[in-house]
Design an enzyme around this catalytic site. Structure first.
Site, mmCIF file in Angstrom:
data_model
loop_
_atom_site.group_PDB
_atom_site.id
_atom_site.type_symbol
_atom_site.label_atom_id
_atom_site.label_comp_id
_atom_site.label_asym_id
_atom_site.label_seq_id
_atom_site.Cartn_x
_atom_site.Cartn_y
_atom_site.Cartn_z
ATOM 1 N N PRO A 23 23.448 59.264 39.320
ATOM 2 C CA PRO A 23 23.971 58.719 40.578
ATOM 3 C C PRO A 23 23.062 59.083 41.749
ATOM 4 O O PRO A 23 22.556 60.205 41.832
ATOM 5 C CB PRO A 23 25.342 59.391 40.705
ATOM 6 C CG PRO A 23 25.728 59.701 39.307
ATOM 7 C CD PRO A 23 24.457 60.050 38.603
ATOM 8 N N GLU A 24 22.841 58.133 42.638
ATOM 9 C CA GLU A 24 22.007 58.388 43.803
ATOM 10 C C GLU A 24 22.885 58.690 45.013
ATOM 11 O O GLU A 24 24.120 58.724 44.918
ATOM 12 C CB GLU A 24 21.092 57.191 44.038
ATOM 13 C CG GLU A 24 20.140 56.967 42.852
ATOM 14 C CD GLU A 24 18.922 56.149 43.215
ATOM 15 O OE1 GLU A 24 18.566 56.088 44.410
ATOM 16 O OE2 GLU A 24 18.314 55.569 42.310
ATOM 17 N N HIS A 30 35.926 65.289 27.316
ATOM 18 C CA HIS A 30 34.827 65.748 28.166
ATOM 19 C C HIS A 30 35.291 66.152 29.570
ATOM 20 O O HIS A 30 34.488 66.202 30.500
ATOM 21 C CB HIS A 30 33.754 64.665 28.258
ATOM 22 C CG HIS A 30 33.190 64.276 26.920
ATOM 23 N ND1 HIS A 30 32.432 65.132 26.153
ATOM 24 C CD2 HIS A 30 33.303 63.124 26.209
ATOM 25 C CE1 HIS A 30 32.081 64.520 25.032
ATOM 26 N NE2 HIS A 30 32.601 63.307 25.039
ATOM 27 N N ARG A 65 27.635 64.327 29.068
ATOM 28 C CA ARG A 65 26.362 64.908 28.639
ATOM 29 C C ARG A 65 26.149 66.336 29.152
ATOM 30 O O ARG A 65 25.172 66.983 28.812
ATOM 31 C CB ARG A 65 25.212 64.002 29.095
ATOM 32 C CG ARG A 65 25.350 62.595 28.539
ATOM 33 C CD ARG A 65 24.312 61.638 29.095
ATOM 34 N NE ARG A 65 22.991 61.897 28.552
ATOM 35 C CZ ARG A 65 21.910 61.170 28.845
ATOM 36 N NH1 ARG A 65 22.022 60.153 29.670
ATOM 37 N NH2 ARG A 65 20.748 61.470 28.325
#
Length: 274
Positions: free
Chosen positions: A2-3, A90, A109
Site C-alpha cells: 500500500p502506498e 491471519h 504474509r
C-alpha cells in the site's frame, strides 16, 4: 505494498472509531511479524487513544505514554470489528476498546509491523524521513535542491524517503508521466521549471487518490471492506505495451531500482545533456 494514499485512507477509516476511545487490552496472537511485537505494545491497557496520525506509510496511535506504530507491509489491513468476533487465520493482533469494538490487524504474509515509540522519543524508522508531500514542507525549492547534484534517475530520487516521503512506485510513475519527464532522466538534468511542475503534480495526484479511496491492489481494501477506486484512472502504471492515452504510442516498461517503470517514449523523451 500500500502506498501513501492507501495508508491515509486507512487512517481516515479507523480514526472516527478510535480517537477518544479507551484501549483496555492488546491481544497479540502472533508476535512475529516483520519484527517482533515489543512488550511495550502488548502491555498497554486502560489508556485513551489521543490521536490517530500518519507519518509516511506508518500509522501512529498516540497514547499518554507513547505511540503504537503500525505498518501494513505488503498484505496487511485493518478493520474495526466487534471485540467478540472470532478471529480468522491471519488475524494476528487486536486492540480492544471499552465500547466493545476492536481494531484488528490481518496480515497474510506477516510483512507488516507493530512497534512502540515512547513519549518524547522518535523511533529509528521515523527519524530520518523527509517532508510529507501534502504539506507546505515539500516545495519546488526543496525538490530542486535535492536534484541539483544527483546523477540518479529522477524517479529514484522522487521515491527516496529522505527527499520526500510516501511517493511510491505507482504514483511516481503517474506523476512523471503527467509532468512529461522521463523516469530515467538524471535528476540533475531536469529543469527547475519541470521540477516545480512535478512537485505540484505529485501533490495533486496523491490528493486525488486519497479522495477516491486509494488504489485497488490485490491485498488492499478500505476499513469498511470497499476497495479503492483510483486504479481505473491510472495512466501508465501497469499498462506497459498498451497505447499512451495522449498520443497512442506503445508505453515502454523498464526496471529502475528493481521496480516496474512505465512511460511513454514520445511524451516523456529522454533528454540528452548538451
Amino acid at each position: 505494498m500500500p502506498e501513501l494514499p492507501e495508508v491515509e485512507v486507512s487512517r481516515l477509516g479507523i480514526s472516527p472509531h478510535l480517537q477518544g476511545q479507551q484501549l483496555t487490552k492488546v491481544v497479540a496472537r502472533q508476535r512475529q511479524l516483520r519484527w517482533w511485537v515489543p512488550d511495550e505494545v502488548v502491555q498497554q491497557q486502560q489508556q485513551p487513544i489521543l490521536a490517530v496520525r500518519r507519518r509516511a506509510k506508518y500509522l501512529l496511535l498516540d497514547l499518554p505514554g507513547g505511540s503504537i506504530i503500525l505498518h501494513l507491509g505488503m498484505s496487511g489491513h485493518l478493520k474495526v470489528v466487534p471485540a467478540d468476533l472470532a478471529p480468522g487465520k491471519h488475524d494476528h493482533l487486536d486492540l480492544l476498546f471499552a465500547n466493545g469494538t476492536a481494531l484488528r490487524l490481518n496480515d497474510t504474509r506477516r510483512f507488516g509491523a507493530v512497534l512502540w515509540q515512547a513519549q518524547g522519543e522518535q523511533h529509528p524508522l521515523l527519524a530520518q524521513l523527509g517532508p510529507e508531500p501534502l504539506t507546505a514542507d515539500f516545495t519546488a525549492e526543496t525538490l530542486i535542491q535535492a536534484c541539483q547534484r544527483r546523477g540518479t534517475a529522477i524517479k529514484l530520487v522522487l521515491m527516496d524517503n529522505h527527499v520526500v516521503v510516501g511517493v511510491g512506485n505507482i504514483y511516481a510513475n503517474e506523476a512523471l508521466f503527467k509532468a512529461g519527464i522521463n523516469p530515467q532522466q538524471p535528476a540533475r538534468d531536469v529543469s527547475a521549471d519541470k521540477l516545480a511542475l512535478l512537485c505540484t503534480i505529485v501533490k495533486e495526484t496523491l490528493a486525488a487518490a486519497i479522495v477516491q479511496g486509494g488504489t485497488t491492489l490485490r491485498d488492499f481494501s478500505q476499513v469498511d471492506g470497499k476497495p479503492g477506486y483510483f486504479k481505473q484512472e491510472l495512466l501508465v502504471y501497469g499498462r506497459g505495451g498498451q497505447p499512451c492515452v495522449n498520443c497512442g504510442t506503445a508505453l515502454s516498461e523498464v526496471r529502475l531500482g528493481q521496480r516496474s517503470t512505465v512511460f511513454c517514449p514520445l511524451c516523456q523523451p529522454l533528454l540528452q545533456k548538451n
